[in-house]
Motif scaffolding. Sequence first.
Motif, PDB file in Angstrom:
ATOM      1  N   SER A 103       0.824  -1.338  -0.014  1.00 51.00           N
ATOM      2  CA  SER A 103       0.028  -0.002   0.046  1.00 51.00           C
ATOM      3  C   SER A 103       0.938   1.309   0.081  1.00 51.00           C
ATOM      4  CB  SER A 103      -0.959   0.016   1.259  1.00 51.00           C
ATOM      5  OG  SER A 103       0.001  -0.051   2.460  1.00 51.00           O
ATOM      6  N   VAL A 104       2.116   0.824  -0.185  1.00 52.31           N
ATOM      7  CA  VAL A 104       3.012   2.320  -0.174  1.00 52.31           C
ATOM      8  C   VAL A 104       2.790   3.117  -1.546  1.00 52.31           C
ATOM      9  CG1 VAL A 104       5.422   3.001  -0.176  1.00 52.31           C
ATOM     10  CG2 VAL A 104       4.782   1.421   1.367  1.00 52.31           C
ATOM     11  N   PRO A 105       2.524   4.437  -1.393  1.00 53.61           N
ATOM     12  CA  PRO A 105       2.321   5.101  -2.576  1.00 53.61           C
ATOM     13  C   PRO A 105       3.332   4.965  -3.475  1.00 53.61           C
ATOM     14  CG  PRO A 105       1.894   6.359  -0.538  1.00 53.61           C
ATOM     15  CD  PRO A 105       2.484   5.242  -0.188  1.00 53.61           C
ATOM     16  N   ARG A 106       3.342   5.176  -4.740  1.00 54.40           N
ATOM     17  CA  ARG A 106       4.088   4.833  -6.099  1.00 54.40           C
ATOM     18  C   ARG A 106       4.980   3.942  -5.904  1.00 54.40           C
ATOM     19  NH1 ARG A 106       3.467  10.233  -3.968  1.00 54.40           N
ATOM     20  NH2 ARG A 106       5.228   9.904  -2.628  1.00 54.40           N
ATOM     21  N   LEU A 107       4.539   2.700  -5.256  1.00 55.47           N
ATOM     22  CA  LEU A 107       5.510   1.578  -5.415  1.00 55.47           C
ATOM     23  C   LEU A 107       5.349   0.892  -6.632  1.00 55.47           C
ATOM     24  CD1 LEU A 107       7.169  -0.444  -4.036  1.00 55.47           C
ATOM     25  CD2 LEU A 107       5.110  -1.701  -3.069  1.00 55.47           C
ATOM     26  N   ARG A 108       6.486   0.683  -7.577  1.00 53.99           N
ATOM     27  CA  ARG A 108       6.111   0.143  -8.743  1.00 53.99           C
ATOM     28  C   ARG A 108       6.013  -1.493  -8.623  1.00 53.99           C
ATOM     29  NH1 ARG A 108      11.215   3.296 -12.088  1.00 53.99           N
ATOM     30  NH2 ARG A 108      10.497   5.319 -11.971  1.00 53.99           N
ATOM     31  N   GLY A 109       5.501  -1.925  -9.670  1.00 52.24           N
ATOM     32  CA  GLY A 109       5.271  -3.489  -9.840  1.00 52.24           C
ATOM     33  C   GLY A 109       4.345  -4.005  -8.739  1.00 52.24           C
ATOM     34  N   VAL A 110       3.302  -3.213  -8.349  1.00 48.60           N
ATOM     35  CA  VAL A 110       2.349  -3.503  -7.001  1.00 48.60           C
ATOM     36  C   VAL A 110       1.620  -4.722  -7.616  1.00 48.60           C
ATOM     37  CG1 VAL A 110       0.437  -3.179  -5.705  1.00 48.60           C
ATOM     38  CG2 VAL A 110       2.429  -1.517  -5.796  1.00 48.60           C
ATOM     39  N   ALA A 111       1.095  -4.803  -9.137  1.00 49.43           N
ATOM     40  CA  ALA A 111       0.409  -5.727  -9.262  1.00 49.43           C
ATOM     41  C   ALA A 111       0.852  -6.913  -9.404  1.00 49.43           C
ATOM     42  CB  ALA A 111      -0.522  -5.324 -10.643  1.00 49.43           C
ATOM     43  N   LEU A 112       2.270  -7.092  -9.914  1.00 51.08           N
ATOM     44  CA  LEU A 112       2.936  -8.366  -9.956  1.00 51.08           C
ATOM     45  C   LEU A 112       3.367  -8.987  -8.641  1.00 51.08           C
ATOM     46  CD1 LEU A 112       4.781 -10.163 -11.624  1.00 51.08           C
ATOM     47  CD2 LEU A 112       6.733  -8.434 -11.369  1.00 51.08           C
ATOM     48  N   TYR A 113       3.799  -7.989  -7.663  1.00 54.21           N
ATOM     49  CA  TYR A 113       3.862  -8.634  -6.262  1.00 54.21           C
ATOM     50  C   TYR A 113       2.635  -9.364  -5.720  1.00 54.21           C
ATOM     51  CZ  TYR A 113       8.053  -5.560  -6.879  1.00 54.21           C
ATOM     52  OH  TYR A 113       9.261  -5.041  -7.259  1.00 54.21           O
ATOM     53  N   ARG A 114       1.576  -8.430  -5.762  1.00 56.64           N
ATOM     54  CA  ARG A 114       0.265  -9.018  -5.330  1.00 56.64           C
ATOM     55  C   ARG A 114      -0.130 -10.267  -5.856  1.00 56.64           C
ATOM     56  NH1 ARG A 114      -2.597  -4.325  -6.284  1.00 56.64           N
ATOM     57  NH2 ARG A 114      -3.452  -5.257  -8.354  1.00 56.64           N
ATOM     58  N   THR A 115       0.061 -10.392  -7.181  1.00 59.15           N
ATOM     59  CA  THR A 115      -0.335 -11.689  -7.817  1.00 59.15           C
ATOM     60  C   THR A 115       0.593 -12.728  -7.388  1.00 59.15           C
ATOM     61  OG1 THR A 115      -1.010 -10.442  -9.924  1.00 59.15           O
ATOM     62  CG2 THR A 115      -0.635 -12.722 -10.093  1.00 59.15           C
ATOM     63  N   ALA A 116       1.964 -12.628  -7.491  1.00 61.24           N
ATOM     64  CA  ALA A 116       2.945 -13.544  -6.943  1.00 61.24           C
ATOM     65  C   ALA A 116       2.740 -14.217  -5.396  1.00 61.24           C
ATOM     66  CB  ALA A 116       4.380 -13.018  -7.177  1.00 61.24           C
ATOM     67  N   LEU A 117       2.456 -13.083  -4.699  1.00 65.94           N
ATOM     68  CA  LEU A 117       2.068 -13.522  -3.417  1.00 65.94           C
ATOM     69  C   LEU A 117       1.041 -14.132  -3.114  1.00 65.94           C
ATOM     70  CD1 LEU A 117       3.397 -10.271  -1.480  1.00 65.94           C
ATOM     71  CD2 LEU A 117       4.470 -12.531  -1.417  1.00 65.94           C
ATOM     72  N   PHE A 118      -0.066 -13.872  -3.892  1.00 65.18           N
ATOM     73  CA  PHE A 118      -1.387 -14.584  -3.794  1.00 65.18           C
ATOM     74  C   PHE A 118      -1.543 -15.917  -4.573  1.00 65.18           C
ATOM     75  CE2 PHE A 118      -6.203 -14.922  -4.587  1.00 65.18           C
ATOM     76  CZ  PHE A 118      -6.451 -14.887  -3.271  1.00 65.18           C
ATOM     77  N   LEU A 119      -0.673 -16.059  -5.484  1.00 66.18           N
ATOM     78  CA  LEU A 119      -0.835 -17.395  -6.213  1.00 66.18           C
ATOM     79  C   LEU A 119      -0.833 -18.529  -5.463  1.00 66.18           C
ATOM     80  CD1 LEU A 119      -0.876 -18.246  -9.182  1.00 66.18           C
ATOM     81  CD2 LEU A 119       1.503 -18.236  -9.109  1.00 66.18           C
ATOM     82  N   PRO A 120      -0.007 -18.808  -4.595  1.00 61.33           N
ATOM     83  CA  PRO A 120      -0.080 -20.299  -3.761  1.00 61.33           C
ATOM     84  C   PRO A 120      -1.293 -20.601  -3.262  1.00 61.33           C
ATOM     85  CG  PRO A 120       1.813 -18.955  -3.122  1.00 61.33           C
ATOM     86  CD  PRO A 120       1.085 -17.896  -3.890  1.00 61.33           C
ATOM     87  N   THR A 121      -1.985 -19.385  -2.825  1.00 69.23           N
ATOM     88  CA  THR A 121      -3.591 -19.586  -2.464  1.00 69.23           C
ATOM     89  C   THR A 121      -4.464 -20.375  -3.411  1.00 69.23           C
ATOM     90  OG1 THR A 121      -3.198 -17.535  -1.122  1.00 69.23           O
ATOM     91  CG2 THR A 121      -5.336 -18.371  -1.383  1.00 69.23           C
ATOM     92  N   ILE A 122      -4.315 -19.993  -4.462  1.00 69.04           N
ATOM     93  CA  ILE A 122      -5.206 -20.701  -5.416  1.00 69.04           C
ATOM     94  C   ILE A 122      -4.722 -22.186  -6.007  1.00 69.04           C
ATOM     95  CG2 ILE A 122      -6.164 -18.644  -6.294  1.00 69.04           C
ATOM     96  CD1 ILE A 122      -4.275 -19.032  -8.893  1.00 69.04           C
ATOM     97  N   LEU A 123      -3.513 -22.632  -5.375  1.00 71.67           N
ATOM     98  CA  LEU A 123      -3.038 -23.711  -5.830  1.00 71.67           C
ATOM     99  C   LEU A 123      -3.789 -24.858  -5.166  1.00 71.67           C
ATOM    100  CD1 LEU A 123       0.826 -23.301  -5.870  1.00 71.67           C
ATOM    101  CD2 LEU A 123      -0.827 -23.390  -7.962  1.00 71.67           C
ATOM    102  N   SER A 124      -3.804 -26.307  -5.615  1.00 73.80           N
ATOM    103  CA  SER A 124      -4.535 -27.228  -4.903  1.00 73.80           C
ATOM    104  C   SER A 124      -3.685 -27.753  -3.724  1.00 73.80           C
ATOM    105  CB  SER A 124      -4.439 -28.503  -5.773  1.00 73.80           C
ATOM    106  OG  SER A 124      -4.859 -29.693  -5.156  1.00 73.80           O
ATOM    107  N   PHE A 125      -4.226 -28.209  -2.677  1.00 71.68           N
ATOM    108  CA  PHE A 125      -3.628 -28.851  -1.521  1.00 71.68           C
ATOM    109  C   PHE A 125      -2.592 -29.905  -1.969  1.00 71.68           C
ATOM    110  CE2 PHE A 125      -7.232 -26.917   0.666  1.00 71.68           C
ATOM    111  CZ  PHE A 125      -6.642 -26.218   1.540  1.00 71.68           C
ATOM    112  N   VAL A 126      -3.053 -30.674  -3.083  1.00 71.73           N
ATOM    113  CA  VAL A 126      -2.197 -31.907  -3.429  1.00 71.73           C
ATOM    114  C   VAL A 126      -0.971 -31.432  -4.096  1.00 71.73           C
ATOM    115  CG1 VAL A 126      -2.141 -33.827  -4.543  1.00 71.73           C
ATOM    116  CG2 VAL A 126      -4.441 -33.409  -3.557  1.00 71.73           C
ATOM    117  N   VAL A 127      -1.001 -30.439  -4.825  1.00 71.86           N
ATOM    118  CA  VAL A 127      -0.132 -29.819  -5.474  1.00 71.86           C
ATOM    119  C   VAL A 127       1.141 -29.245  -4.483  1.00 71.86           C
ATOM    120  CG1 VAL A 127       0.790 -28.080  -7.141  1.00 71.86           C
ATOM    121  CG2 VAL A 127      -1.063 -29.603  -7.691  1.00 71.86           C
TER     122      VAL A 127
END
Length: 311
Positions: A103-127
């Motif tokens: 949430s820091v203002p003018r932080l570059r690449g926020v969308a990329l960081y947000r997606t990368a950090l949230f990505l494991p959540t949508i993975l299967s438990f088995v995976v």
Amino acid sequence: MDDAPDAPAPARRRWHIAVFLAPALLVYGVIMLVPLAQTLWLGLQNLRDGEAVFVGLDNVRTLFGDPRYADGFWNALHNNFVFFLFHILVQNPVGIALAALLSVPRLRGVALYRTALFLPTILSFVVVGFIWKLILSPLWGVAPMMLGSVGLRSLFAPYLGQEAYALATVSLVSVWQFVGIPMMLIYAALISIPNEIIEAAECDGITGFKQFFKIKLPLILPTIGLTAILTFVGNFNAFDLVYTMQGALAGPNLSTDILGTYLYRIFFGFQLQQGDRYMGATVATAMFLIILTGVAFYLFVIQRRLRRYQM
């Protein structure tokens, strides 16, 4: 002579509300309420002479009084609380820190960081379970090789195979997978804070960490409380990750056994252990009451105090 005032129009019955709610309530009732009621009723029955009869709280007495069930139940409950503490003391603070950074203002690449950090959540438990078993394998795992490449091979141990470390290891894997949920909830709360409040704080010289702890943190306390109770409910319903990484026996020597895996063995049976659906339903009822108690405590104690604090 003045005409009599018109009588008030009768209140309109909004039948359309019930019509629109009916499908959702029907699906919820069939999928959630009916199975819950059947489970609670099943927990009050048992077999007598080959027939299911009502036994009241006899199954509860057996669960807490018979060492065959009580020892496993208390061990699983203890492990479940440890599992929950890892999430509440590691996952949620890390989620808050990541949300504050995003949430820091003018932080570059926020969308990329947000997606990368949230990505494991949508993975299967088995995976997730299979990947981390490969990473932590002492034979062909990536972790011992990476530590060996920097001269720290001595720090590695077969964590999943040692009773002292297995539960902590599985808990941290779960934290890695789900840290994106509190991060996104708290991030949404942070970016919804009105700019006028932030500007007023900056005018008073409150910036940086001081601004976060004195201004932003109190404003997002309700979201932090919601995240905590969602973590509680999710952890006491956990099953998949432990089953994937450690199996139904939750080894080694039941050191990673939680209520979900304990319920699975009691209800369905495993290897030489015969399943008992009546005692399994009793365990499920106990889990439901534990979760209900935690949610009620949050709603009637913590949430009320948060509202008073905001006022």
